[in-house]
Design an enzyme around this catalytic site. Structure first.
Site, short mmCIF file in Angstrom:
data_model
loop_
_atom_site.label_atom_id
_atom_site.label_comp_id
_atom_site.label_asym_id
_atom_site.label_seq_id
_atom_site.Cartn_x
_atom_site.Cartn_y
_atom_site.Cartn_z
N ASN A 1 -8.45 2.17 -5.17
CA ASN A 1 -9.48 2.72 -4.15
C ASN A 1 -9.94 4.02 -4.94
OD1 ASN A 1 -9.31 0.76 -2.35
ND2 ASN A 1 -8.76 2.09 -0.78
N VAL B 1 -4.41 3.77 -5.80
CA VAL B 1 -4.98 3.92 -7.21
C VAL B 1 -6.21 3.38 -7.45
CG1 VAL B 1 -4.54 3.91 -9.60
CG2 VAL B 1 -2.46 4.35 -8.03
N TYR C 1 5.23 -8.11 5.56
CA TYR C 1 5.63 -7.90 4.29
C TYR C 1 7.13 -7.44 4.15
CZ TYR C 1 5.06 -6.35 -0.31
OH TYR C 1 5.20 -5.86 -1.96
N GLU D 1 9.77 -7.24 6.04
CA GLU D 1 10.75 -8.28 6.68
C GLU D 1 10.80 -9.69 5.85
OE1 GLU D 1 13.43 -7.41 8.47
OE2 GLU D 1 12.66 -5.55 9.26
N GLY E 1 -2.59 13.61 3.50
CA GLY E 1 -2.48 13.21 2.14
C GLY E 1 -1.19 14.12 1.59
N PRO F 1 4.67 4.84 5.18
CA PRO F 1 5.82 5.59 4.65
C PRO F 1 5.51 7.11 4.17
CG PRO F 1 6.03 3.43 3.75
CD PRO F 1 4.74 3.40 4.28
N GLN G 1 7.05 9.25 2.23
CA GLN G 1 7.69 9.62 0.92
C GLN G 1 8.36 8.28 0.15
OE1 GLN G 1 10.51 12.58 1.55
NE2 GLN G 1 11.91 11.21 3.14
N ARG H 1 -5.27 -0.89 -2.59
CA ARG H 1 -4.18 0.17 -2.74
C ARG H 1 -4.73 1.32 -3.40
NH1 ARG H 1 -0.05 -3.84 -5.60
NH2 ARG H 1 -1.63 -5.21 -5.94
P1 NAD Z 1 -1.22 -9.39 -6.69
O1 NAD Z 1 -1.72 -9.70 -5.01
O2 NAD Z 1 -2.21 -9.03 -7.45
O3 NAD Z 1 -0.51 -10.71 -6.96
C1 NAD Z 1 0.16 -11.75 -6.18
C2 NAD Z 1 -0.38 -13.05 -6.60
O4 NAD Z 1 0.52 -14.00 -5.78
C3 NAD Z 1 -1.64 -13.20 -6.51
O5 NAD Z 1 -2.07 -13.80 -7.83
C4 NAD Z 1 -1.87 -14.34 -5.18
O6 NAD Z 1 -2.78 -15.14 -5.55
C5 NAD Z 1 -0.62 -15.04 -5.39
N1 NAD Z 1 0.07 -15.44 -4.15
C6 NAD Z 1 0.29 -15.17 -2.85
N2 NAD Z 1 0.47 -15.94 -2.19
C7 NAD Z 1 0.81 -17.10 -2.75
C8 NAD Z 1 1.30 -18.31 -2.41
N3 NAD Z 1 1.59 -18.86 -1.00
N4 NAD Z 1 1.52 -19.29 -3.40
C9 NAD Z 1 1.13 -19.18 -4.62
N5 NAD Z 1 0.55 -17.76 -4.87
C10 NAD Z 1 0.53 -16.87 -4.04
O7 NAD Z 1 -0.04 -8.33 -6.42
P2 NAD Z 1 0.86 -7.93 -7.63
O8 NAD Z 1 0.69 -6.42 -7.31
O9 NAD Z 1 0.70 -8.46 -9.18
O10 NAD Z 1 2.42 -8.19 -6.74
C11 NAD Z 1 3.02 -9.22 -7.66
C12 NAD Z 1 4.56 -9.26 -6.95
O11 NAD Z 1 5.22 -8.05 -7.05
C13 NAD Z 1 4.51 -9.39 -5.35
O12 NAD Z 1 5.48 -10.49 -4.78
C14 NAD Z 1 4.57 -8.01 -4.82
O13 NAD Z 1 5.13 -7.89 -3.38
C15 NAD Z 1 5.63 -7.32 -5.95
N6 NAD Z 1 5.27 -5.90 -5.71
C16 NAD Z 1 4.36 -5.32 -6.38
C17 NAD Z 1 4.15 -3.79 -6.36
C18 NAD Z 1 3.11 -3.32 -6.97
O14 NAD Z 1 3.00 -1.96 -6.70
N7 NAD Z 1 2.08 -3.73 -7.69
C19 NAD Z 1 5.21 -3.25 -5.81
C20 NAD Z 1 6.23 -3.89 -4.98
C21 NAD Z 1 6.31 -5.20 -5.01
N1 UDP Z 2 -3.90 5.52 0.78
C1 UDP Z 2 -4.91 6.37 0.98
N2 UDP Z 2 -6.22 6.12 0.75
C2 UDP Z 2 -6.69 4.79 0.34
C3 UDP Z 2 -5.42 3.99 0.20
C4 UDP Z 2 -4.31 4.22 0.34
O1 UDP Z 2 -4.67 7.54 1.20
O2 UDP Z 2 -7.89 4.54 0.21
C5 UDP Z 2 -2.56 5.95 1.26
C6 UDP Z 2 -1.80 5.19 2.01
O3 UDP Z 2 -2.10 5.47 3.44
C7 UDP Z 2 -0.38 5.38 1.32
C8 UDP Z 2 -0.47 5.62 -0.13
O4 UDP Z 2 -1.96 5.94 -0.08
O5 UDP Z 2 0.21 6.36 2.25
C9 UDP Z 2 -0.23 4.24 -0.87
O6 UDP Z 2 -0.96 3.07 -0.42
P1 UDP Z 2 -1.01 1.77 -0.93
O7 UDP Z 2 -1.60 0.97 -0.10
O8 UDP Z 2 -1.24 2.00 -2.27
O9 UDP Z 2 0.63 1.28 -1.30
P2 UDP Z 2 1.88 1.54 -0.20
O10 UDP Z 2 1.59 2.06 1.15
O11 UDP Z 2 2.22 -0.05 0.07
O12 UDP Z 2 2.83 2.30 -0.97
#
Ligand code: NAD
Ligand code: UDP
Ligand code: UDP
Length: 310
Positions: A189, A187, A144, A146, A206, A273, A275, A185
């Site tokens: 969960n 929130v 993811y 990279e 935590g 990560p 922080q 994720r």
């Molecule tokens: P999500 O998993 O709900 O949405 C991703 C969508 O992309 C899904 O509908 C999935 O079916 C579609 N998808 C995946 N691979 C595909 C492919 N090869 N072709 C067509 N569709 C494809 O996730 P999200 O939280 O809505 O994230 C949306 C975007 O925002 C992502 O690119 C993610 O990396 C980025 N992003 C989200 C967060 C966050 O906290 N929500 C944080 C950082 C980056």
């Molecule tokens: N995390 C947790 N319990 C869970 C899911 C995630 O403690 O059931 C932690 C996870 O290890 C990370 C933080 O919550 O430190 C955020 O995780 P998330 O998967 O939401 O996003 P990201 O790590 O990509 O920021």
């Protein structure tokens, strides 16, 4: 009226973006392979005269006629992006090449949904856009992280080499209604566990932190970035700079749901990560944007949604 392509449009963020673009009077072409996205997220739009859904995987070429592209396709939850890591990298890299090729042919603007994960497990806190990151190339999050880093590189090379108009957005942890209850994720969960009275799964002790942005704030920032001044490419951080530990998050959710759930401690996943918190000065000056929704208010909205769907 513009015709706008949203890849990943039936996912969590994508579906809210489709709502916003339709509200602004545009036509929306939502392209999604439904890997993590759900038809239920866009069910309310299917009869809208300006909305069209196309099931398609962006790792394959796409020939359509549109005026703007928001490239959001990519699973975002660690559980889902690690399920088929090769496909995750393909989506970020080959998917970006295809969407950039499409934007190049049509000479249109394209926005990339990048991520705070480009900073990895950061040694600088909080993270400004100038920080180059600390990312493992071989760990389980690398597919993811990279992949997204390479997609940023592709965006900037298409910009320099082909004069493409690009906007690159680094999204920090975002939450809200329409997250999949099985998304994995933190929130989603914690809320689902609290509502079901199940143990709350804290990974590690935590003490790791995240800064959570409510979805409406995030979509506002994304829209402002797409419509920002000519020549402003980013990358720009969009996120809420108020930082919480995962223990604090669990305690707030238990209180807001009035839950009897107990905390249990599970091993911290590899490369998790410790922080994360955005510096958002660039978004403030360039986009006149800052988040408005406080964590407790956003959590209440999310709890309402999850209690309806589970
Ligand atoms: P999500 O998993 O709900 O949405 C991703 C969508 O992309 C899904 O509908 C999935 O079916 C579609 N998808 C995946 N691979 C595909 C492919 N090869 N072709 C067509 N569709 C494809 O996730 P999200 O939280 O809505 O994230 C949306 C975007 O925002 C992502 O690119 C993610 O990396 C980025 N992003 C989200 C967060 C966050 O906290 N929500 C944080 C950082 C980056
Ligand atoms: N995390 C947790 N319990 C869970 C899911 C995630 O403690 O059931 C932690 C996870 O290890 C990370 C933080 O919550 O430190 C955020 O995780 P998330 O998967 O939401 O996003 P990201 O790590 O990509 O920021
Ligand atoms: N592409 C696409 N739709 C288009 C134009 C291009 O999907 O409308 C894809 C095409 O498959 C190509 C990729 O985008 O492989 C990159 O296009 P570009 O023109 O940059 O490169 P080239 O075609 O020269 O490899």
């Amino acid at each position: 009226m513009k015709r706008i392509l949203v890849t990943g449009g039936s996912g969590f963020l994508g579906s809210h973006l489709c709502d916003k673009l339709l509200q602004e009077g545009n036509e929306v072409l939502c392209v999604d392979n439904l890997f993590t996205g759900r038809k239920s997220n866009i069910h309310h739009l299917t009869s809208h005269k300006n909305f069209e859904f196309m099931r398609h995987d962006i790792t394959f070429p796409l020939y359509v006629e549109v005026d703007e592209i928001y490239n959001l396709a990519c699973p975002a939850s660690p559980v889902h992006y690690q399920f088929d890591p090769v496909q995750t990298t393909k989506t970020s890299v080959i998917g970006a090449i295809n969407m950039l090729g499409l934007a190049k042919r049509l000479k249109i603007k394209i926005l990339q949904a990048s991520t705070s994960e480009v900073y990895g497990d950061p040694e600088i806190h909080p993270q400004p856009e100038s920080y180059k990151g600390s990312v493992s190339t071989t760990g389980i999050r690398a597919c993811y992280d990279e992949g997204k880093r390479c997609s940023e590189t592709l965006f900037f090379d298409y910009h320099r080499q082909h004069g493409l108009d690009i906007k690159v957005m680094r999204i920090f942890n975002t939450y809200g209604p329409r997250m999949n209850p099985n998304d994995g994720r933190v929130v989603s969960n914690f809320i689902v566990q609290a509502l079901r009275g199940e143990d709350i799964t804290i990974f590690g002790d935590g003490s790791q932190t995240r800064s959570f942005c409510f979805v409406s704030d995030l979509i506002d920032g994304m829209y402002r970035l797409m419509n920002s001044r000519d020549g402003f490419t980013g990358p720009v951080n969009i996120g809420n700079p108020t930082e919480f530990t995962m223990l604090e998050l669990a305690e707030i959710i238990i209180r807001l749901t009035d839950s009897k759930s107990k905390l249990i401690f599970l091993p911290l996943p590899q490369d998790d990560p410790m922080q994360r918190k955005p510096v958002i000065e660039l978004a403030k000056t360039e986009l006149d944007w800052e988040p408005k929704i406080k964590l407790e208010d956003g959590l209440k909205e999310s709890i309402k949604y999850f209690s309806e769907v589970i």
